[in-house]
Design an enzyme around this catalytic site. Sequence first.
Site, PDB file in Angstrom:
ATOM      1  N   HIS A  66     -13.163   5.937  -8.172  1.00  0.00           N
ATOM      2  CA  HIS A  66     -12.269   6.436  -7.119  1.00  0.00           C
ATOM      3  C   HIS A  66     -12.552   7.874  -6.721  1.00  0.00           C
ATOM      4  O   HIS A  66     -11.700   8.532  -6.130  1.00  0.00           O
ATOM      5  CB  HIS A  66     -10.805   6.330  -7.565  1.00  0.00           C
ATOM      6  CG  HIS A  66     -10.179   5.006  -7.302  1.00  0.00           C
ATOM      7  ND1 HIS A  66     -10.574   3.856  -7.938  1.00  0.00           N
ATOM      8  CD2 HIS A  66      -9.197   4.613  -6.461  1.00  0.00           C
ATOM      9  CE1 HIS A  66      -9.841   2.834  -7.514  1.00  0.00           C
ATOM     10  NE2 HIS A  66      -9.007   3.269  -6.618  1.00  0.00           N
ATOM     11  N   LEU A  75      -7.566  -6.557   2.682  1.00  0.00           N
ATOM     12  CA  LEU A  75      -8.490  -5.854   1.799  1.00  0.00           C
ATOM     13  C   LEU A  75      -9.844  -6.569   1.829  1.00  0.00           C
ATOM     14  O   LEU A  75     -10.191  -7.324   0.923  1.00  0.00           O
ATOM     15  CB  LEU A  75      -7.910  -5.828   0.383  1.00  0.00           C
ATOM     16  CG  LEU A  75      -8.084  -4.509  -0.339  1.00  0.00           C
ATOM     17  CD1 LEU A  75      -7.395  -3.392   0.425  1.00  0.00           C
ATOM     18  CD2 LEU A  75      -7.557  -4.584  -1.743  1.00  0.00           C
ATOM     19  N   GLU A 111     -13.279  -5.101   2.955  1.00  0.00           N
ATOM     20  CA  GLU A 111     -14.018  -3.977   3.522  1.00  0.00           C
ATOM     21  C   GLU A 111     -15.277  -4.393   4.251  1.00  0.00           C
ATOM     22  O   GLU A 111     -15.593  -3.845   5.316  1.00  0.00           O
ATOM     23  CB  GLU A 111     -14.347  -2.947   2.431  1.00  0.00           C
ATOM     24  CG  GLU A 111     -13.155  -2.114   1.985  1.00  0.00           C
ATOM     25  CD  GLU A 111     -12.266  -2.802   0.961  1.00  0.00           C
ATOM     26  OE1 GLU A 111     -12.533  -3.967   0.623  1.00  0.00           O
ATOM     27  OE2 GLU A 111     -11.293  -2.178   0.489  1.00  0.00           O
TER      28      GLU A 111
HETATM   29  C1  TPP Z   1     -11.999  -2.478  -2.827  1.00  0.00           C
HETATM   30  C2  TPP Z   1     -10.766  -1.638  -2.861  1.00  0.00           C
HETATM   31  N1  TPP Z   1     -10.126  -1.369  -1.721  1.00  0.00           N
HETATM   32  C3  TPP Z   1      -9.000  -0.627  -1.741  1.00  0.00           C
HETATM   33  C4  TPP Z   1      -8.505  -0.150  -2.914  1.00  0.00           C
HETATM   34  C5  TPP Z   1      -7.232   0.705  -2.922  1.00  0.00           C
HETATM   35  N2  TPP Z   1      -6.169  -0.027  -3.619  1.00  0.00           N
HETATM   36  C6  TPP Z   1      -5.911   0.170  -4.908  1.00  0.00           C
HETATM   37  S1  TPP Z   1      -4.750  -0.847  -5.494  1.00  0.00           S
HETATM   38  C7  TPP Z   1      -4.531  -1.548  -3.986  1.00  0.00           C
HETATM   39  C8  TPP Z   1      -3.512  -2.634  -3.770  1.00  0.00           C
HETATM   40  C9  TPP Z   1      -3.995  -3.942  -4.157  1.00  0.00           C
HETATM   41  O1  TPP Z   1      -2.973  -4.878  -3.992  1.00  0.00           O
HETATM   42  P1  TPP Z   1      -2.912  -6.157  -4.905  1.00  0.00           P
HETATM   43  O2  TPP Z   1      -4.304  -6.673  -5.131  1.00  0.00           O
HETATM   44  O3  TPP Z   1      -1.953  -7.107  -4.307  1.00  0.00           O
HETATM   45  O4  TPP Z   1      -2.407  -5.633  -6.304  1.00  0.00           O
HETATM   46  P2  TPP Z   1      -1.026  -4.945  -6.656  1.00  0.00           P
HETATM   47  O5  TPP Z   1      -1.228  -3.486  -6.539  1.00  0.00           O
HETATM   48  O6  TPP Z   1      -0.006  -5.460  -5.719  1.00  0.00           O
HETATM   49  O7  TPP Z   1      -0.769  -5.340  -8.048  1.00  0.00           O
HETATM   50  C10 TPP Z   1      -5.380  -0.980  -3.070  1.00  0.00           C
HETATM   51  C11 TPP Z   1      -5.450  -1.359  -1.656  1.00  0.00           C
HETATM   52  C12 TPP Z   1      -9.228  -0.424  -4.081  1.00  0.00           C
HETATM   53  N3  TPP Z   1      -8.854   0.043  -5.276  1.00  0.00           N
HETATM   54  N4  TPP Z   1     -10.331  -1.185  -4.034  1.00  0.00           N
END
Ligand code: TPP
Lengths: 341, 341, 347, 347
Positions: free
Chosen positions: C151, C80, C82
Site C-alpha cells: 500500500h 473493484l 482495476e
Molecule cells: C486491488 C485493490 N483495490 C483497492 C483496494 C482498496 N481497498 C482496501 S479494502 C477495500 C474494500 C474491499 O471490500 P470487500 O472486499 O467487500 O471487503 P470488506 O472490507 O467489506 O471486508 C478496498 C476497496 C485494495 N486494497 N486492493
Amino acid sequence: MIRYAYSGKGFEPFEPAIGKYDREFLVSLLWSMMRIRMVQEEMERRYREDEMKTPIHLVIGQEATSVGCCAALERKDQVFSGHRTNGNYLAKGGDLKAMMSELYCRANGCVASRGGSMHLLDKEAGYAGSSGIVAGSLPIATGAALAARMLKQDWATMVFFGDAATEEGTLWESLNYAALRELPVIYVCENNFFSVCSPLEARQPKVEIYEKAASFGLHSVQVDGTNVLEVYETARSAVERARSGKGPTFIESLAYRWRGHGGAGDDSDTGYRDPAEVEHWKQYCPIEGFYNFLAKRGQIDEPGRNALVKQIQNEVLKAFEHAISSPVPEESDLFKHVYSD
Amino acid sequence: MIRYAYSGKGFEPFEPAIGKYDREFLVSLLWSMMRIRMVQEEMERRYREDEMKTPIHLVIGQEATSVGCCAALERKDQVFSGHRTNGNYLAKGGDLKAMMSELYCRANGCVASRGGSMHLLDKEAGYAGSSGIVAGSLPIATGAALAARMLKQDWATMVFFGDAATEEGTLWESLNYAALRELPVIYVCENNFFSVCSPLEARQPKVEIYEKAASFGLHSVQVDGTNVLEVYETARSAVERARSGKGPTFIESLAYRWRGHGGAGDDSDTGYRDPAEVEHWKQYCPIEGFYNFLAKRGQIDEPGRNALVKQIQNEVLKAFEHAISSPVPEESDLFKHVYSD
Amino acid sequence: MPWAQALIAKKTDSLSHQDPNTGRVLSYAQAINEALVLAMELDPKVFVLGQGVDDPKGMFGATLGLAEKFGGERVFDTPLSEDGMTGICAGAAMMGLRPVYFHNRPDFLLLAFNQLVNHASKVHFMDNGKTNVPMVVWAAIGRGWGSGAQHSQAVHGLLLGVPGLKIVLPSSPYDAKGLMLSAIADNNPVLIFEHRWCMRRKSAVPEGFYTVPLGKGVYRRRGTDLTIVGVSHTLELALEAVDELARDGISADAIDLRTIKPLDEEIIFESLKKTGKILILDSTWAMGGLCAEIGCRVAEKGFRDLKAPVRRIGLPDIPTPAGFTLEQYYYPDKKRIASAIGEIAAA
Amino acid sequence: MPWAQALIAKKTDSLSHQDPNTGRVLSYAQAINEALVLAMELDPKVFVLGQGVDDPKGMFGATLGLAEKFGGERVFDTPLSEDGMTGICAGAAMMGLRPVYFHNRPDFLLLAFNQLVNHASKVHFMDNGKTNVPMVVWAAIGRGWGSGAQHSQAVHGLLLGVPGLKIVLPSSPYDAKGLMLSAIADNNPVLIFEHRWCMRRKSAVPEGFYTVPLGKGVYRRRGTDLTIVGVSHTLELALEAVDELARDGISADAIDLRTIKPLDEEIIFESLKKTGKILILDSTWAMGGLCAEIGCRVAEKGFRDLKAPVRRIGLPDIPTPAGFTLEQYYYPDKKRIASAIGEIAAA
Ligand SMILES: Cc1ncc(C[n+]2csc(CCOP(=O)(O)OP(=O)(O)O)c2C)c(N)n1
Ligand SMILES: Cc1ncc(C[n+]2csc(CCOP(=O)(O)OP(=O)(O)O)c2C)c(N)n1
Ligand SMILES: [Mg+2]
Ligand SMILES: [Mg+2]
C-alpha cells in the site's frame, strides 16, 4: 433506509439438533466469537491513542463467519485472508500476543513489524498469510490447495475475502481453476454489502454472488453469517468435500460490518449508509443471538458467560501489555529477508 | 475420437420462416461467408510463399458467426475483435484491400504496417480495432458502449473473442460492469473448443460458458455457429436490446476451426485433436449447409453461386495484387504517432 | 485537437505561470477539485470515476462535491476491477470521452498493467494515429501509518520505459491544478501520481483556468554548487535541506521535473553545465527508474560537464516495511539528503 | 535450503564451468529440456505448467516429452489466466513446491504484474522470512514476423526495480541449462527471459548437472578499447560486430551479464577500470531499464575511471511496429552497434 436487510432464519432451525453438539464445543464457539469481539473493542479503544500505527479493519458484527468456518478446520488446514484479517487469524488459533505486537509495530510481532495489520501470519496455527490487495490471496490459496493435492496431503485450504473481491477477475480465474482440478479449497466470501463506502448496488448488478460461483462449477452455498451454527455446518461439509477429493466449495456468508471500513468507530453519520441499517443488524448480533439460543437450551448461563468475559479480558489485557512493552525493530532488521538464501 | 461434436439443429427450424427474409439479404449472407472463406483460402495458398510476414489466424469453418452477427449491425455500430480478426473485419465491411496491404506489411495497410493481422482497423466501416492480447478487447469494447450511453448515441458495440478469453478475469470484470450499467454491448464468444492446441477440457470444468455469463446478469444465449440464420436472429434481438436500453447480451457461438490455430493448413496430424473431428465438422460447413438450404428453397442455384464465386475471385485477386504492388513504409514512418498531439 | 488548443486556449491566459507565492491559498485537494470542476464545466465529455469518488471522503477530498454538481452519470463509483475499469476508460476515450480515473494507491495499478502497457499506451501507435486515448489515471502514493509493502509503492519507475504514456508527479497545489488541466487536455494516456505527504501542502492557486505544461521542469531554487533534480515528496525534503545548508554557504539549483515522461532534459543539462555536479532524487526505488534514467543521461550527454560522480537517493532495493521504526530507516529524510548535498558540494 | 545446497551440491561438480566450445552440441530448446528433466528427476516437487507445455510444439521444444515422462500431474496445460496461474504458482511454492511456469511471450506477463510485483516478490519479506516462494517464470521474447507491439515486448526493464525478484536472460544453450537449474534451485521468484533469436543457437552443453550461478556475468571477449556490457540477443550482435572490428584493430571486453537482478557490477567495474569506456546494450527499451541502471551506476561508482561518455543501445521509446521494414529500423543491428563501437573506441 435499510438497503440490505437481514434475510436469515435465525437459530430455530438448529433447535432440534442441539443435542448432537457437545456443550463444550458450543461454548467454545461462543467463547471464540466473544474473544474476537473483545479484542476488537479493546483495539478500538486504544486506537484513538495513536500508538497502533497501522490501519485496522474491525470485524465486529461478522465474527460468526470466522468462528463457524474455522471450527470446521484442523490445525493442519491452511487459512488465507484479505485485509480484514483479525477474525480469521484468531479463529484459526493465531497467537494473540504476536498479533498485538504486530499491530504495535514491535520486533516480536507475528511478522516482526514488516506486515502490519493487513498481513498477519502464524504458521504453527495454519494461518498462512493474507494480502492487502483485494482478491490477491485468492489464487495463492488455490495454489496452496494444488500443493496439497500434489503432495498427496489431506489438509484443506480456506480463503476469506469480501464481496468486493468478487469483482476482481483473478477471483474468477481462481474459481475456474479450482473447479477444473477439483481442488481441496474452500472460498469464503464475507459479504457485508460494502466496499469501504460503496454499496453492493454501485458495484454489481442484482445477481447472487454464490450463484455466480455455482455457474463456474463449484458447490456453492449462501449462509446466514450471523448464525455460527449454520456457518459451521456448511463449512464442515465443505471440508469433508475437500478431504474426500470432491472439490472446492464456495460459501457466501451474509453479515453486516458494524463499524466503519477502517479505523475505530462507526462512520454511518457521514451518509454512505443509514445508521438505522446498522441498528437493524445489531438486532442480529451473532454473539447475543447465539448466547440466547444456548442459554434457552441450558448450555450456558449468565455466570458462565461472565466467567468467559473475565478470562478473555484478562488474556486481552495481557496481550496488549505484552505488545506495548515489547521492543521495536532495529535498523539492521530492514535489510533482512529481501531474498531467501 | 470426437471430443467436441456438433450439437446444433441444422436449418430445418428456419424453413417455415424463410419467407420473411428477402432473397437479396439471404444471398448477401451467403456471399459474405463465401468471400471470407475465399479470402482465407487465398491467404493460405500465398502464406507458403513467406511474403505475408505476419501471423495469420484463419476462420475457415467459423464464418457464420462473423456474418450472422455483423448482418444485424449497421455501419454506425462498433466492432472489436481479438487476434482472429479477419472474419469480423470483412463481415463488418472492412476494406479488403487495406487488410491485404496490412498483411503484406505495406504502407497503405489499414494501419500502415504497424499492427499486422492481429490488429486491423477500419473506422469508416465501424470496425474499431482488435487486440492480440486474449480478452484485451473486452473491457475496451465495454468502455465504447459506456461512451455510446454517455454521448446519448444509439450505436451498439459488439466484441468477438474465443473460448479461452472466458478464462481471463478481465472478461468477467467487463461482463459485471456491462450488466451493472445495462450497457449497449454484445459479447460474442466464438467457442471453437480450442486455444491453440489446448482443448476446452484442459482449461475449464464441464460448465456452459453462456450459463456463466447468464449468472453475471446478462441475457445469454448459445447458438449453432454453423447456422448463419440462427446467429443472425440472435444477434438481431441482441442489437434490439442494446438500442432500446435493455442492456448487454452474451452470445456463445459454437463452431469448429478447420485449420490450425495459426498459419496455413490443418495441423491435426500432430495429435492434439483427432483429424476425424475436423472431418466431422466439415459435414456442417456453414457455407455448404446454407447454400443447400437456400437452393432447396429456390433462393439460389448453381449458376447463381458460380457468379458469386467469380465475382469474389476477381475481387480477391485484385486485393492481393493491390497489396503486393504497394510500397512498404519508410524509416521516418516509425517515429510517427507514438503520441497524439 | 479541440481540447488542447481550442478550448483551453480560449480560457487560459498563459502557460507560463510560475508557482506564485501570493494570492488565494488552497489545499492540495481543493486545487485538484477545482481543476476537475473547470474541466467538467468546459467539456461534457470529461467524467470522473473510481472506487469512492462519490463517497463522503471524496478521494482525499479531491472529488468532493463533484457528484452533487455534475450528477451520477459523470461522477461515479466503480466495482473493484482495476484492469477492467482501465480498459473501460480506454475504450470510452477511444470513442471521444475524457475519463479521469482515480485510485487510492498506485499499488492497485499493478492489476491494470495489461490495459495500461499492452493497450492504452499503444493504441494510437498501432492504429496509425487514427484513434486517440485521452485518459487520465490518478493515484496517491501512500506512505506511513503502516501502509506496508502493498500500500505504499510508487510505480512510476516501472512505467517510465513504456512508450506512449505520459507520467506526471506534481508537488504543489498550484502544479496539481495546472497539471491536472493539462493532463485532461492531453490526447494521450496520462498518469498522475500525487504523494500523500505532498498532499498536506497548501499554496497559492490562481482562480480559473491555467495549465502547467507537461514535460517542463521548473527551478525551485537557484544556486551554484550542484544541481538537485527530482520529483514529489523527496524533492520537497531536499528543498528544506538546501535551505538549511545556506548557512554553510552551500547553494544549489533545485529542479522539480513535475513530468517524468516526457522528461525535460534540457533544464537538467542547462543547470549541470553551470554546476557540474548532480544529485538525483525520487520517491520510489532508486534502481531502474527515474534516478537511473537521469543518471545515465548525464553520463551520456552531460559527461563533459560532469565534475564529480553522480549521486542518487531513492528507496533501497527492499519492499516497504509496515512499522514506523523500520519506515524511518527505509525512507530518505532531510538529514540524509543534506549530508549527500554537503558531500557533493565538497567534492 | 534443500535444493540450493544439499541436492545440487551432491550432483554438481562445480559452479564455475565456462561455456565450453567442445563437447556435445545441443540446441537451445534441448538444453532447457535437459535441465527440466534433471530437475524433475531430482525432486518430485518440481513441476512444469503453462499454456501448451504438453502440446505438440512443446513450448518451442523446451518442454517436449516431459508430460510423457513425468505424467500429467507434473506437466500440465493451464487455462488462459495469467494472473491467476501466477498466484497459483506462488501459493504452491509457498507450500513447498517448485513450479516452473512457461509463457510464449513476456507480453502476457503484464497480466500478472499484480501477483509478481505485489505478491510473489514480497511474501518472503512480509512474512519475516518464514515463507519462501521458489518459483520460476519463463517467457520467450518475440521478435520478427509481424509480432508487433503486443507480442514482442521484453519486460525485464520494467521489473528491474522490483525488490525480491531475480531476473535472468541467458544467451546460449549452455547458460540456458545451467541458469534454469540455478533458477529452479533458488528459493525466490526467478524470471527467465529467453530471446527467440538466441533460441536458434546451438552450442556445446555438458551432460548431467551443472549450474550457472545467478548474479554472475561472464566475459565473452577480452579486449582493451572499451567495455561492452549487455544481455541476450543484442549482445550477440555486438559480439559479431566486435569480431569484425578486429580487422580495424579494435578490441573490447564484452560482458554477458546473464542475470540482471542481482546485477554483477563487479565485473563491469573491473573491465571499466581497464578500458575507461563503455557501451551498454539491451534487447528492450533503452529508457528506464537495464541500460539506464548500468549507465547510472557507472556515473556513480565508475566516474573516476570513465574517459568518454557512456553510450547505450536498446530500443527507441516507441512501441514495436508489426511490419518487417519498420522492424528493421526499430531494432538495433550489427551495423549500428559496430559504428557505435568504432566511435567509442575513437573517442
Ligand atoms: C486491488 C485493490 N483495490 C483497492 C483496494 C482498496 N481497498 C482496501 S479494502 C477495500 C474494500 C474491499 O471490500 P470487500 O472486499 O467487500 O471487503 P470488506 O472490507 O467489506 O471486508 C478496498 C476497496 C485494495 N486494497 N486492493
Ligand atoms: C493474454 C494472452 N495469453 C496468451 C496468448 C497467446 N494466444 C494467442 S491466441 C491464443 C488462443 C486463444 O484461444 P481462443 O480465445 O479460444 O481463440 P481462438 O484462437 O480459438 O479463436 C493464445 C493462447 C495471448 N495472445 N494473450
Ligand atoms: Mg465488503
Ligand atoms: Mg478457441
